[in-house]
Structures are given as C-alpha cells and as structure tokens.
Scaffold this active site. Structure first.
Site, mmCIF file in Angstrom:
data_model
loop_
_atom_site.group_PDB
_atom_site.id
_atom_site.type_symbol
_atom_site.label_atom_id
_atom_site.label_comp_id
_atom_site.label_asym_id
_atom_site.label_seq_id
_atom_site.Cartn_x
_atom_site.Cartn_y
_atom_site.Cartn_z
ATOM 1 C CB SER A 88 -3.056 6.993 -4.668
ATOM 2 O OG SER A 88 -2.054 7.949 -4.382
ATOM 3 C CG ASP B 112 0.706 10.850 -11.504
ATOM 4 O OD1 ASP B 112 1.552 11.037 -10.609
ATOM 5 O OD2 ASP B 112 -0.164 9.969 -11.435
ATOM 6 C CG HIS C 144 0.016 8.051 -8.541
ATOM 7 N ND1 HIS C 144 -0.472 9.335 -8.670
ATOM 8 C CD2 HIS C 144 -0.456 7.584 -7.365
ATOM 9 C CE1 HIS C 144 -1.217 9.637 -7.622
ATOM 10 N NE2 HIS C 144 -1.216 8.587 -6.802
#
Length: 431
Positions: free
Chosen positions: A149, A397, A400
């Site tokens: 990712s 998160d 990311h």
C-alpha cells in the site's frame, strides 16, 4: 505497450468505486503493538545487528555518490522541513484518484498546516515537482509501481501531480480492492500501473477463513508482475510493512523457518534476513532480464503510533520533527539499511554483467518521512470521525500518508533522478 497478463484485462465501466474495506486492510498493518516481538531475530545465513546505532549517520544516497560535477553532490536525505506558503499543486477535491482513506481534508481534518511544508536538503535545492517535465521524460513509456500500500500511496500522489496538467484515463482495473490498475496518459502515450505484491516474491496472504500467517517463497518472484516485466520501462519497488506480520518462509519448497508463529513447529528467524532475501531475488530477476530499464527502490516508510491504534490521539503531532528532535527507530533504520545495501549490491552486479541501459537507484525517503509525524490520516481515514463527539474507540492510520502530503516529496526526488539520468545520457551522446 500493452499488458497481457490475466491481471490486466479490459474491464467493464464501473459507475463508482465501492468503499474500500478499510477496516480489514488497516488491521493488516496496525497491530504494531506486537512490534517488540519483531525485533527477535535469528539469521538465515549470516548475523545481522538487531539495531542500528542511534548515532549512525544516514549515508549519502547512491545517486550522490555516483554524480560527477564541480558542484557538491546533492544528498536528498540530509535536510529539514521548512514552511512553504505556496502549498501543494492539488487538493482532495481537484484530484479524483486519491484513495478515500488518505483524503484527509475531505474527511474533515481541521488542521491544514501539514500541507505547507517542503523538504530542504542542507547542501542543495530540491525543486518543486514539475508535471510537464515528468511527462516529457516518461513519454512513450510504461511506469509500474510494484509492492504494498506504500507503493499505491506513492502512485496516487504521482497521479494527482500529473493530473494538474494532463488527462489520465483509467483503462484497467482488477483484483480485490482494485489492486491491479493501469492509467493511460494520451498526451504523451504513457502507461502508469500499480501491481499489488506486498512481498515482491511469491506469497500467499493470510485470510480470515484460512491460516492466520503469510507464506513466502523466497526463491521465486511474484509472477503477477514478473510476467509483464518485458513491457515495462521503469519500475518503482516499495515493500516493508507486510514483512512484520506472522509468516512461514519457504525456499525450494522447504520450510526455512517462521516469524511469530506460536503453535507451529518451525524455527523463529525474524524478518530482517527475509526482507533481504526477497529484495535480492527480485533484483536478480531484473538483472537476468539483461535489458534497459530504470529501477527505483523506495526505502522503508516509518509509522508514528504514539498510543493505541483504536484510541483518539494515536498520531497526534501537528508539525514535523526538527533535526535531532527524535531519533529514527532502530527497526526503521535496519529496514532501510538492508534496502540500501541490496540496491548497491545489485548495481555492482549489473556493472559486472555489463547490462546496458539498466539504471538502479534507491529512493531514500526513510529519514525525511520519519520527520513528518503530522502527515498521517490518523482518525481522518474515515469521514468526520468526531462529528458526534469523541467515541470510545476510533481507528487511526498512522502508517499511510495524507494526500497531498509527504509522498509528493518522494516523487519530487524521483523526478530529480530522472532529470539527472537525462543529463547523463545527453552528455554521453555529445561526447
């Protein structure tokens, strides 16, 4: 140049993208509370240090070492984040390709200061990303991002930057969560693809219905991208975080050991040497192709959890770290060191094999990313998480990166590599 594998076949038009299964994907990355288990390490072939000394200096990037000029070579790893009033080239509204979980402003993040920073190397300048220059240098080529990712995060940053000057057509989509996609830029006959391959080598990912560990086959590359390698001109490899998860490792179908696999009768060997072996296998497969290609390895991108992943305030910082404010964590430094060393080893082998036109580079983003604890979505991976007050549990998160955000700088450095390569090619032609 087309893509012929089963993972890139024309698909019917989709009226809209379904919401991603953010909860499941985040659960794959967020249990970093187990991180202390991950430092346990028994080598596959040789002893590696569990830690990198805190006073280790981030080494000069390979591109700086190779550059020959009368000016001081640019070390993009050594610098600081400074205020930039001009802000980003795009926003969460103007760019349609941002993954929903990284569209922080559209999800109601109230502080926008994270948008107004630029990376300033100490001894040189890093120009702002120039979309028209990038398109010119990539004309008639196929660029593929391959990895996890983080590769997708960097890809989507690049697409947003390029979309400020050109139209991007999504022409392929396939796989769960659209993990295999391809865009076409008609103005310059450019293909840009993303290949989901979180280990680069062959692997079977854990699932909710099957075994709860990954299975990696370290002597074979993932055919999902390798089968299309001949149609690629430039690849960006980016992996790391999936190596932290429980896994069993194989070579020639023989079990080598495992990482965090209680209940299985396998030797615990950690993951550092496994990452090294996966990179070595991958880069050797590229070298075996024996043809021109630009290969970039984006180094490990640190996370910034300061609390529980499902509590408010897990990544609370609102501005970058200053130089020396907080040391790079030992695991992050070790992951980066392995990646840098494998790129250098592959470059030496390419030179010995006299592979014409093969250019390898490490895009060393570890330190500059570590200094951006403010750049993560945090709870704003979901829209307006505090609209009804502060809930007892809220997913964060801290892995990311928001878009716009620090990944735009990764692509600015990537463009500088490409400009340098063009200058070197022109110099050889003129000479």
């Amino acid at each position: 140049m087309g893509i012929t594998s089963q993972y890139f076949k024309p698909q019917p038009h989709y009226s809209s993208l379904a919401k991603k299964l953010l909860t499941l994907s985040l659960f794959a990355l967020l249990p970093l509370t187990l991180i202390h288990f991950y430092f346990y390490h028994v080598p596959l072939t040789q002893s590696l240090p569990n830690q990198v000394p805190q006073n280790e200096h981030i080494i000069v990037s390979s591109q700086a070492q190779e550059e020959r000029s009368n000016e001081t070579p640019c070390d993009y790893t050594d610098g600081k984040w400074v205020r930039d009033k001009s802000g980003p080239l795009y926003n969460g509204t103007s760019c349609s390709t941002i993954k929903e979980g990284q569209n922080c402003i559209s999800h109601g993040r109230p502080d926008v200061g994270f948008l107004y920073w630029r990376w300033k190397p100490k001894r040189c300048a890093l120009p702002k990303f120039e979309p028209t220059t990038f398109l010119r240098l990539l004309k008639d080529k196929h660029l593929a991002f391959i990895g996890d990712s983080m590769a997708r995060n960097q890809l989507e940053s690049l697409l947003c930057l390029l979309s400020t000057v050109s139209t991007l057509d999504l022409v392929y989509r396939n796989g769960d969560d659209n993990k295999f996609r391809r865009w076409y830029i008609p103005s310059h006959n450019i293909n840009v693809s993303i290949y989901w391959s979180p280990f680069l080598v062959k692997g079977i990912e854990k699932s909710n219905t099957g075994f709860n560990h990954n299975r990696l086959y370290l002597d074979s590359v993932d055919d999902r991208w390798a089968s299309d390698l001949d149609g690629m001109n430039m690849i960006v490899l980016s992996v790391g975080h999936w190596f932290l998860h429980p896994a069993v490792y194989f070579e020639r179908e023989v079990v080598l050991g495992c990482h965090y696999c209680p209940g299985l009768n396998h030797t615990e060997i950690g993951f550092y040497d496994v990452l090294r072996k996966a990179l070595k296998t991958t880069l050797e497969a590229v070298l075996d192709r024996r043809s021109a290609m630009d290969v970039i390895v984006t180094t490990f991108s640190p996370s910034h959890f300061e609390g529980e992943w499902d509590k408010a305030g897990a990544c609370p910082k609102k501005k970058p770290f200053t130089e020396g404010e907080k040391e790079l964590q030992p695991m992050d430094a070790e992951m980066r060191r392995i990646e840098m060393e494998e790129v250098e080893a592959a470059k030496k082998k390419a030179s010995q094999l006299s592979v014409a036109g093969l250019r390898l580079e490490a895009l060393d983003v570890t330190k500059l990313s570590w200094m951006r604890p403010d750049g993560h979505p945090g709870p704003y991976m979901y829209p307006f998480p505090f609209a009804n007050g502060i809930p007892e549990r809220v997913q964060n998160d801290c892995v990311h990166w928001c878009l716009p955000g620090p990944t735009d700088t990764w692509n600015a450095i990537l463009l500088e590599f490409m400009k340098r390569w063009e200058a070197q090619s022109s110099s050889r032609r003129d000479g």
